[in-house]
Design an enzyme around this catalytic site. Structure first.
Site, PDB file in Angstrom:
ATOM      1  N   ILE A 293      54.846  53.423  31.408  1.00  0.00           N
ATOM      2  CA  ILE A 293      53.930  53.749  30.107  1.00  0.00           C
ATOM      3  C   ILE A 293      52.560  52.792  30.101  1.00  0.00           C
ATOM      4  O   ILE A 293      51.824  53.507  29.412  1.00  0.00           O
ATOM      5  CB  ILE A 293      54.697  53.491  28.902  1.00  0.00           C
ATOM      6  CG1 ILE A 293      55.023  51.953  28.653  1.00  0.00           C
ATOM      7  CG2 ILE A 293      55.998  54.256  28.418  1.00  0.00           C
ATOM      8  CD1 ILE A 293      55.532  51.436  27.313  1.00  0.00           C
TER       9      ILE A 293
ATOM     10  N   ARG B 248      51.145  43.682  29.340  1.00  0.00           N
ATOM     11  CA  ARG B 248      50.778  42.331  29.685  1.00  0.00           C
ATOM     12  C   ARG B 248      49.832  42.186  30.284  1.00  0.00           C
ATOM     13  O   ARG B 248      49.129  41.287  30.228  1.00  0.00           O
ATOM     14  CB  ARG B 248      52.137  41.991  30.564  1.00  0.00           C
ATOM     15  CG  ARG B 248      53.167  41.178  29.590  1.00  0.00           C
ATOM     16  CD  ARG B 248      54.220  40.589  30.584  1.00  0.00           C
ATOM     17  NE  ARG B 248      54.913  41.524  31.344  1.00  0.00           N
ATOM     18  CZ  ARG B 248      55.819  42.167  30.833  1.00  0.00           C
ATOM     19  NH1 ARG B 248      56.729  42.097  29.613  1.00  0.00           N
ATOM     20  NH2 ARG B 248      56.463  43.056  31.802  1.00  0.00           N
TER      21      ARG B 248
ATOM     22  N   GLN C  10      58.406  51.870  22.149  1.00  0.00           N
ATOM     23  CA  GLN C  10      57.259  52.555  22.774  1.00  0.00           C
ATOM     24  C   GLN C  10      57.719  53.431  24.091  1.00  0.00           C
ATOM     25  O   GLN C  10      56.822  54.169  24.530  1.00  0.00           O
ATOM     26  CB  GLN C  10      56.247  51.762  23.169  1.00  0.00           C
ATOM     27  CG  GLN C  10      55.536  50.933  21.930  1.00  0.00           C
ATOM     28  CD  GLN C  10      54.858  49.666  22.305  1.00  0.00           C
ATOM     29  OE1 GLN C  10      53.654  49.870  22.631  1.00  0.00           O
ATOM     30  NE2 GLN C  10      55.473  48.310  22.258  1.00  0.00           N
TER      31      GLN C  10
ATOM     32  N   ASP D 219      48.990  51.724  34.453  1.00  0.00           N
ATOM     33  CA  ASP D 219      48.137  50.467  34.885  1.00  0.00           C
ATOM     34  C   ASP D 219      48.200  50.567  36.569  1.00  0.00           C
ATOM     35  O   ASP D 219      48.306  49.637  37.187  1.00  0.00           O
ATOM     36  CB  ASP D 219      48.895  49.017  34.714  1.00  0.00           C
ATOM     37  CG  ASP D 219      50.127  49.096  35.060  1.00  0.00           C
ATOM     38  OD1 ASP D 219      50.940  50.000  35.415  1.00  0.00           O
ATOM     39  OD2 ASP D 219      50.875  48.041  34.821  1.00  0.00           O
TER      40      ASP D 219
END
Ligand code: ATP
Length: 328
Positions: free
Chosen positions: A131, A176, A260, A134
């Site tokens: 999700i 993160r 999420q 990245d």
């Protein structure tokens, strides 16, 4: 000369994301379409080490295009990080006649696939499922669009209660190392400030912005904070800091967490998953290996998997400006 592909193994690895099921379905059905056998490998690399396999045909993936999570289950496998673990995994897939792999996961899963390929020369293709969005080499990863929509929907609800009580809410979202969710959901939900790992906006600016927001007559404020925001304070420390410096604010914190990752994938994620699955299988058939399939612009593309692992997915700086202007 590349080997002829006869039997593809498909697995999901690392954190699950909405759209993984649609990708499994696509891989299985593309195999069937091209008369290639397909084997589902349960629990990622751990299932490979334990020989947890199941034959899959087009009917074994009925009614999953709309389901979150992954029917093949996912896992993080410490054993696969060892040469002994990978040897065991290879023996099992050899026994099962699997001659190539489609790995659906994040960059850690791709690293595992690359190591496995370098040791045993088994053709591999990666499909980006996470999700966080990245991963270098694709504008969108599977599950990102769904997660964004989930976050926006929740912030809209938080906004209702925030406006009723003139409150300031800090909403922590996943990310993160990457602020894609925070930045896009923040703009979509009309956040006053957005704190992300890539950019240190500074505590002073946050206080200034909140002061301005109050002075301009806003009845509620939402600050979206990525888990790894660069200010370096966690969301509860930020709340304490703001309350200490702006006593007029009553700050509430909402940490969205694992919700999420759940939920039915959006149409965008379902279509993307279907396209990526087709490309992954057809690329293996064409004799290609060590690529990640992705989407750049509106085109489905192949990126060498080592580049996908090492490359850095940048945030769109134009969005920072847009976010700034929108909070005026
Ligand atoms: P997420 O985006 O959710 O973190 P990910 O695919 O990056 O997903 P990781 O936990 O980093 O998730 O990696 C998944 C699995 O890939 C690990 O549990 C491990 O089994 C395998 N793996 C990762 N790195 C390596 C490596 N260097 N060598 C062998 N296997 C690896």
């Amino acid at each position: 000369m590349s080997k002829t592909i006869k039997r593809i193994g498909v697995l999901t690895s690392g954190g699950d994301s909405p759209g993984m099921n649609a990708a499994i379905r696509s891989v299985v059905r593309t195999c069937a379409y091209h008369n290639i056998e397909c084997v589902g490998i349960y629990r990622g690399y751990q299932g490979m080490i334990e020989g947890d396999f199941k034959e899959m045909g087009p009917r074994s993936v009925n009614n999953i295009v709309n389901k979150g999570g992954t029917i093949l289950k996912s896992a993080r496998s410490k054993d696969f990080m060892t040469p002994e673990g990978r040897q065991k995994a290879f023996s099992n897939i050899q026994k099962a006649g699997i001659d190539s792999l489609v790995v659906i996961g994040g960059d850690g899963s791709f690293t595992g696939a690359e190591v496995f390929n370098s040791e045993f020369n088994i053709p591999i293709m990666g499909i980006p499922g996470t999700i966080d969005n990245d991963i270098y080499g694709t504008s969108f990863t599977l599950g990102y669009d769904t997660a964004l929509n989930t976050v926006v929907e929740v912030i809209d609800k938080i906004r209702d209660t925030a406006s009723s009580h003139n409150r300031l809410f800090f909403v922590e979202v996943m990310g993160r190392d990457a602020g894609h969710i925070a930045l896009n959901a923040g703009i979509g939900a009309g956040a006053e400030e957005i704190l992300i790992p890539e950019e240190d906006l500074g505590l002073e600016r946050l206080l200034d912005s909140l002061k301005k927001s109050k002075a301009s007559g806003k009845s509620s404020s939402i600050v979206v904070i990525a888990e790894g925001d660069k200010i370096g304070k966690n969301v509860f420390e930020l709340k304490d800091y703001v309350e200490a410096n702006l006593p007029e604010y009553d700050v509430r914190v909402s940490v969205l967490g694992h919700m999420q990752r759940g939920g039915a994938p959006t149409c965008f994620d379902r279509v993307l998953a279907s396209r990526l699955g087709v490309k992954a299988v057809e690329s293996l058939i064409e004799g290609k290996s060590n690529f990640m399939v992705g989407i750049l612009g509106d085109k489905i593309t192949l990126t060498p998997i080592d580049q996908a692992i090492k490359g850095h997915s940048e945030i769109d700086r134009e969005l920072l400006k847009v976010a700034d202007i929108m909070s005026t």
